[in-house]
Design a protein around this motif. Structure first.
Motif, PDB file in Angstrom:
ATOM      1  N   PRO A   1       0.803  -1.233   0.000  1.00 16.89           N
ATOM      2  CA  PRO A   1       0.000   0.000   0.000  1.00 16.89           C
ATOM      3  C   PRO A   1       0.832   1.279   0.000  1.00 16.89           C
ATOM      4  O   PRO A   1       0.509   2.234  -0.716  1.00 16.89           O
ATOM      5  CB  PRO A   1      -0.825  -0.128   1.288  1.00 16.89           C
ATOM      6  N   LEU A   2       1.898   1.311   0.794  1.00 17.94           N
ATOM      7  CA  LEU A   2       2.714   2.529   0.872  1.00 17.94           C
ATOM      8  C   LEU A   2       3.397   2.831  -0.458  1.00 17.94           C
ATOM      9  O   LEU A   2       3.618   3.998  -0.793  1.00 17.94           O
ATOM     10  CB  LEU A   2       3.755   2.402   1.981  1.00 17.94           C
ATOM     11  N   VAL A   3       3.728   1.790  -1.206  1.00 12.94           N
ATOM     12  CA  VAL A   3       4.344   2.007  -2.517  1.00 12.94           C
ATOM     13  C   VAL A   3       3.342   2.635  -3.470  1.00 12.94           C
ATOM     14  O   VAL A   3       3.656   3.592  -4.188  1.00 12.94           O
ATOM     15  CB  VAL A   3       4.865   0.675  -3.090  1.00 12.94           C
ATOM     16  N   LEU A   4       2.115   2.124  -3.458  1.00 14.92           N
ATOM     17  CA  LEU A   4       1.101   2.653  -4.370  1.00 14.92           C
ATOM     18  C   LEU A   4       0.748   4.093  -4.036  1.00 14.92           C
ATOM     19  O   LEU A   4       0.699   4.951  -4.932  1.00 14.92           O
ATOM     20  CB  LEU A   4      -0.157   1.781  -4.325  1.00 14.92           C
ATOM     21  N   ILE A   5       0.521   4.401  -2.766  1.00 16.34           N
ATOM     22  CA  ILE A   5       0.134   5.777  -2.427  1.00 16.34           C
ATOM     23  C   ILE A   5       1.294   6.736  -2.658  1.00 16.34           C
ATOM     24  O   ILE A   5       1.088   7.897  -3.031  1.00 16.34           O
ATOM     25  CB  ILE A   5      -0.391   5.867  -0.962  1.00 16.34           C
ATOM     26  N   SER A   6       2.528   6.264  -2.506  1.00 14.20           N
ATOM     27  CA  SER A   6       3.688   7.116  -2.798  1.00 14.20           C
ATOM     28  C   SER A   6       3.718   7.470  -4.273  1.00 14.20           C
ATOM     29  O   SER A   6       3.996   8.615  -4.648  1.00 14.20           O
ATOM     30  CB  SER A   6       4.984   6.405  -2.405  1.00 14.20           C
ATOM     31  N   ASN A   7       3.412   6.501  -5.130  1.00 13.97           N
ATOM     32  CA  ASN A   7       3.380   6.766  -6.561  1.00 13.97           C
ATOM     33  C   ASN A   7       2.223   7.679  -6.943  1.00 13.97           C
ATOM     34  O   ASN A   7       2.347   8.507  -7.851  1.00 13.97           O
ATOM     35  CB  ASN A   7       3.303   5.454  -7.339  1.00 13.97           C
ATOM     36  N   ILE A   8       1.098   7.520  -6.245  1.00 11.09           N
ATOM     37  CA  ILE A   8      -0.031   8.430  -6.501  1.00 11.09           C
ATOM     38  C   ILE A   8       0.361   9.858  -6.146  1.00 11.09           C
ATOM     39  O   ILE A   8       0.088  10.804  -6.902  1.00 11.09           O
ATOM     40  CB  ILE A   8      -1.271   7.986  -5.689  1.00 11.09           C
ATOM     41  N   ARG A   9       1.023  10.041  -5.004  1.00 12.57           N
ATOM     42  CA  ARG A   9       1.470  11.382  -4.598  1.00 12.57           C
ATOM     43  C   ARG A   9       2.422  11.975  -5.642  1.00 12.57           C
ATOM     44  O   ARG A   9       2.301  13.146  -6.027  1.00 12.57           O
ATOM     45  CB  ARG A   9       2.187  11.321  -3.245  1.00 12.57           C
ATOM     46  N   LYS A  10       3.376  11.165  -6.085  1.00 11.00           N
ATOM     47  CA  LYS A  10       4.364  11.661  -7.059  1.00 11.00           C
ATOM     48  C   LYS A  10       3.687  12.065  -8.353  1.00 11.00           C
ATOM     49  O   LYS A  10       4.014  13.096  -8.946  1.00 11.00           O
ATOM     50  CB  LYS A  10       5.406  10.573  -7.332  1.00 11.00           C
TER      51      LYS A  10
END
Length: 391
Positions: A370-379
């Motif tokens: 999950p943290l990887v996906l939301i980090s990519n969404i933020r970027k």
């Protein structure tokens, strides 16, 4: 003499390497044929997409894309299976380039009311399409930042099971309750631990679900206020999912949101498998029910409502459920063996879905942290001066 010994050793090593290479090839042939045989014997039809079909986007049928609900707010209550559901929401938003209200990492876990300090503000005149965060439900404050036509969703868990999970997961309880049977120790004096690991003036162990949905601490034992809360959630949330019946909940949610079947395929996230098996007595459950009254009333109401909806839907829902579970199982198997079978997986049309494919990229999105996906969404969202407009 030494040269002869060296040559023998080289021959021995070479023979060993050749043997392992043969074993590896045989294993690949075995698993490849087993998987292919299993796919071919399935009721579903799987095949490699031909060059013409691969040029078209068959993963999101035009009709589904035009009618599906794309604005959704998921109230994420800790330890209720929220990570699993959050991934579905984020994955849906990522695939459609929707704008996601993502709390700044330094505020993650605060479990406080939503304020403008917690996230990047959207461009003037715009609002976010999607949110799935640990923030206290307050529709008035949400409406400042989220689309007004967003559909609100949450998920509840059987309260005693939630207590069990919380006591063995939250670090504060690991320190304050040193006994192996933390349930028994807690129930001897629940008030003693009520302020442990306080979250925004609320308790992790007394009515935590009701708290997240707006019940004030002073009203924990006020049956009138509890009923008001239940009525407001029943009015504002078209579907309240129940963790213990997650698959059925998702089928009903899919019907409300008009999402393709593919978008509710999930993997279980953030499971604590280290919890010990304890002997739980009816007395334990009854004592906790009296202590956490609001959560029990809330859960029982929406569990009953879900069961009534399942019964009213009749055999058709059970058939759709069977299709969904088969898809989920086959996709998990495909994603596990995708490095062997280098082809996309095609699901044929059924009464419950148009045809769609699963690719390696899809597997990555289903099983990503999950943290990887939301980090990519933020970027993706904040790499530019303004967010992409809502679709």
């Amino acid at each position: 003499m030494k040269g002869g010994i060296l040559r023998c050793r080289i021959k021995s090593v070479s023979a060993t390497l050749i043997l392992w290479a043969v074993i590896a090839i045989l294993l690949l042939m075995y698993y490849g044929s087993a998987v292919t045989k299993d796919w071919n014997s399935s009721e579903l039809s799987y095949s490699k997409l031909d060059s013409q079909e691969s040029q078209r986007d068959i993963r999101e049928p035009t009709q589904a894309r035009s009618s599906e609900v794309r604005r959704i707010v998921y109230i994420r209550i800790p330890k209720t299976g929220s990570s699993t559901m959050t991934m579905l929401v984020w994955r849906f938003a990522w695939a459609r380039n929707l704008s996601v209200l993502a709390v700044n990492p330094k505020f993650e876990g605060t479990r406080d009311r939503l304020t403008h300090k917690m996230f990047f503000l959207p461009p003037p005149g715009q609002k976010y399409d999607v949110m799935a965060e640990h923030v206290l439900y307050n529709k008035e404050s949400f409406s400042n930042y989220l689309a007004e036509d967003a559909v609100y969703v949450t998920m509840l868990r059987e309260p005693f099971s939630l207590l069990y999970s919380t006591l063995y997961y939250v670090p504060a309880f690991q320190k304050t309750i040193t006994e192996v049977n933390k349930i028994e120790a807690y129930l001897k004096n629940p008030a003693k631990y009520d302020n442990t690991a306080i979250m925004a003036g609320r308790s992790y162990t007394k009515n935590p679900q009701s708290s997240f949905l707006g019940l004030r601490r002073r009203d924990f034992d006020n049956e009138g206020k509890i009923q008001e809360l239940i009525s407001s959630i029943d009015r504002d949330f078209p579907v309240v999912l129940i963790l213990e019946r997650l698959d059925e909940s998702l089928i009903l949610l899919r019907r409300v949101l008009k999402w393709p079947m593919k978008d509710i395929i999930y993997s279980v996230e953030n499971v604590n498998s280290a919890k010990p098996k304890l002997k739980i007595t009816p007395e334990h459950r009854e004592k906790y029910k009296k202590w956490s009254l609001a959560d029990h009333k809330l859960y029982n109401f929406f569990k009953k409502k879900l069961e009534e909806s399942i019964e009213e839907a009749g055999p058709e829902l059970q058939e759709e459920l069977a299709v969904f579970r088969k898809y989920k199982m086959d996709i998990a198997r495909y994603c596990r063996f995708q490095t062997i079978m280098d082809e996309d997986m095609l699901f044929t049309e059924s009464p419950y879905n148009e045809r769609f494919s699963i690719t390696r990229k899809d597997c990555s999105l289903i099983y990503v942290e999950p943290l990887v996906l939301i980090s990519n969404i933020r970027k993706r969202q904040h790499a530019y001066p303004f967010l992409s407009p809502s679709l």
